[in-house]
Design a protein around this motif. Structure first.
Motif, PDB file in Angstrom:
ATOM      1  N   GLY A  12      41.839  38.931  34.585  1.00  0.00           N
ATOM      2  CA  GLY A  12      42.031  40.372  34.832  1.00  0.00           C
ATOM      3  C   GLY A  12      43.085  40.963  33.907  1.00  0.00           C
ATOM      4  N   ASP A  40      31.588  46.465  38.092  1.00  0.00           N
ATOM      5  CA  ASP A  40      32.826  46.009  38.723  1.00  0.00           C
ATOM      6  C   ASP A  40      33.030  46.799  40.019  1.00  0.00           C
ATOM      7  N   GLN A  42      35.496  47.569  41.629  1.00  0.00           N
ATOM      8  CA  GLN A  42      36.658  48.475  41.607  1.00  0.00           C
ATOM      9  C   GLN A  42      36.280  49.858  41.084  1.00  0.00           C
ATOM     10  N   SER A 127      33.162  42.547  36.176  1.00  0.00           N
ATOM     11  CA  SER A 127      34.369  42.360  36.984  1.00  0.00           C
ATOM     12  C   SER A 127      35.113  41.117  36.487  1.00  0.00           C
ATOM     13  N   PRO A 128      36.426  41.022  36.786  1.00  0.00           N
ATOM     14  CA  PRO A 128      37.188  39.857  36.316  1.00  0.00           C
ATOM     15  C   PRO A 128      36.907  38.608  37.147  1.00  0.00           C
ATOM     16  N   SER A 129      35.665  38.168  37.113  1.00  0.00           N
ATOM     17  CA  SER A 129      35.291  36.930  37.800  1.00  0.00           C
ATOM     18  C   SER A 129      34.012  36.437  37.142  1.00  0.00           C
TER      19      SER A 129
END
Length: 254
Positions: A12, A40, A42, A127-129
């Motif tokens: 992230g 994402d 978010q 997204s950061p995954s």
């Protein structure tokens, strides 16, 4: 035929969303038609392009889970030629809901197929995954841009992402290529930033974009105004960096 580029890094805070918003705006300014797909939960890319998340009736979530028509999920932005499929917080639960669906890794690819020819570039903000939605984005994409922050831990995790790319290329999407590594939050005054730059360049050579994204106040401020930096302050370093990146990508692909 439009080129689909995913922006991915499971770490992230490396500038994925900032790059997605501003690269898309720069490409549109250079008279390319662009669609941003906010994958994402978010939904920062959506709000950063001026979409009021509360007002959205149809998002990527509805397309994945309810089979909504993708054209109903496309919203226009303040920049001519730049559209967006917004995200929704419900996307967090979508990964679990998708587990029972057949061909679950290819859902986003199927969603984008009918509109692929309507745009020159489709940018997917991941997204950061490395969850199922990111796997979907990489399966749908022709290439991936990997933003790398010019900080000490930047190189950690890249090998994990490259391994994921390798697996997806082998099992799901043989055409997936690396568009390039993009150095973000670069401060030329810091010795560490220059060391990271040299290290990435040494490892990945031609795969590293010539353009770097420097640390820039205007770039940090613009999302709070719901504007890409090119509309917020066209003369800022952030705007010039992203314009240079857009030109580099156009030259590479056209």
């Amino acid at each position: 035929m439009g080129k689909i580029i995913a922006l991915a890094n499971q770490k992230g805070g490396v500038g994925k969303t900032t790059t997605t918003i501003n690269l898309a705006a720069s490409l549109a300014t250079l008279e390319k038609t662009v669609l941003v797909v906010d994958a994402d939960p978010q939904a920062n890319a959506s709000s950063g392009l001026g979409v009021d998340i509360q007002e959205v009736d149809c998002s990527l979530y509805e397309c994945i889970i309810n089979h909504a028509d993708v054209r109903d999920a496309i919203y226009t932005t303040d920049i001519e030629g730049l559209d967006i499929i917004p995200s929704h917080i419900d996307l967090v639960g979508a990964e679990i809901e998708m587990l029972n669906l057949s061909n679950r890794e290819k859902i986003v690819s199927q969603i984008l197929d009918p509109i692929r020819n309507d745009y020159d570039f489709i940018l997917i903000d991941c997204s950061p995954s490395l969850g199922l939605i990111t796997v979907n984005a990489l399966t749908a994409a022709d290439s991936v841009i990997i933003p790398v922050q010019c900080e000490y831990f930047a190189l950690e995790g890249i090998s994990k992402l490259l391994n994921t790319v390798k697996i997806i290329k082998k099992k799901l999407n043989p055409k997936l290529e690396i568009e390039g590594f993009l150095l973000t939050m670069y401060d030329s005054r810091l010795r560490l930033a220059n060391q990271i730059y040299d290290e990435v360049k040494r490892h990945f050579q031609e795969l590293v974009f010539k353009s770097v994204i420097q640390r820039n106040v205007k770039l940090s401020e613009s999302p709070s105004h719901g504007l890409p930096v090119i509309l917020y302050d066209a003369e800022s370093t952030g705007a010039k960096n992203h314009l240079a990146l857009a030109k580099e990508i156009i030259n590479k692909n056209c």
